[in-house]
Design a protein around this motif. Structure first.
Motif: not given
Length: 266
Positions: A129, A131, A134, A157
């Motif tokens: 993944d 996302y 990172n 988040t």
């Protein structure tokens, strides 16, 4: 309060509640606040008729070790040691976020110690993944160079936009210090970057519930759906909340877990 020694780690754990039901062991996610920050508010919701065990994995403030790099296997060994030391017999095991792959590893490696398994907002493979890879890399950079930015990123988040707007600016500002970029927290983030438990998932035989968070901006919900698909016979539930769903939708989270544990026992 008790401790058990696992390698260089003196692992802290607590037991609350009483009763004849299977013990429930809660495994926290990333952050040096450990069990108190994750489970302090929720633990009493599960203590009726059963003991609830919470532990602090290496990297959490209340567990002392040599400060070395962490792996899923290292932390799984700590969970196993707590189960054995607590003398509760096979437990129902619930892992949140980072605690989810750790708990999956425990269930795969020691099926004799896990009656039922609940994986909350978890994942199997970080490199799969981009996302997440990172995001965790960004956390490392912020933790080193911008601690205040780290707290804001984690808060942004960790919770859904609707929840953050509902609690308002004062409430948001109170959340930010809950996960400071301590050395222990950053050890957890480094572990998060290396998670890969795909090879262990087919070995899980415990009755399993996977719970995804529909608005999860830390571990996107597709990862929970993939965990469910990879664990034979597992059940899946999804809660319309951000990553820390047991803060946003506490009643629904508790009901979802209790319904599974009760129906599995029956």
């Amino acid at each position: 309060m008790a401790t058990v020694t696992v390698g260089s780690a003196h692992v802290h754990y607590d037991i609350e509640g009483s009763g004849d039901g299977p013990a429930l062991l809660l495994v926290h996610g990333t952050g040096s606040g450990g069990a108190v920050v994750n489970w302090g508010r929720t633990t009493p919701r599960f203590t009726a008729g059963r003991r609830v065990v919470t532990l602090d994995l290496s990297g959490a403030d209340r567990t002392v070790d040599d400060g070395g790099a962490l792996t899923v296997e290292t932390l799984a060994a700590q969970v196993i040691a707590v189960i054995e030391d607590a003398g509760t017999g096979p437990v129902d095991l619930l892992g949140f976020s980072m605690g989810s792959p750790v708990s999956a590893a425990v269930a795969a490696l020691r099926p004799d110690l896990v009656g039922r398994l609940v994986l909350v907002a978890g994942w199997a493979y970080t490199d799969g993944d981009e996302y997440m890879r990172n995001l965790f890399t960004l956390w490392q950079r912020l933790g080193e160079f911008d601690p205040a930015g780290f707290g804001r990123s984690v808060t942004m988040t960790g919770f859904s936009r609707g929840f953050l707007n509902a609690i308002g600016r004062e409430g948001v500002e109170e959340l930010i210090p809950n996960m400071p970029p301590t050395p222990g927290t950053l050890r957890h983030v480094a572990l998060d970057l290396g998670v890969d438990v795909r090879g262990l998932l087919p070995r899980i035989t415990a009755e399993t519930l996977v719970v995804g968070a529909a608005q999860d901006a830390t571990v996107p919900v597709e990862n929970s759906r993939e965990l469910h698909a990879a664990i034979a016979g597992s059940t899946y539930a999804e809660i319309d909340a951000g990553h820390v769903m047991f803060f946003e939708k506490e009643d629904e989270f508790v009901r979802t877990v209790k319904d599974f544990l009760g129906s599995a026992a029956a």
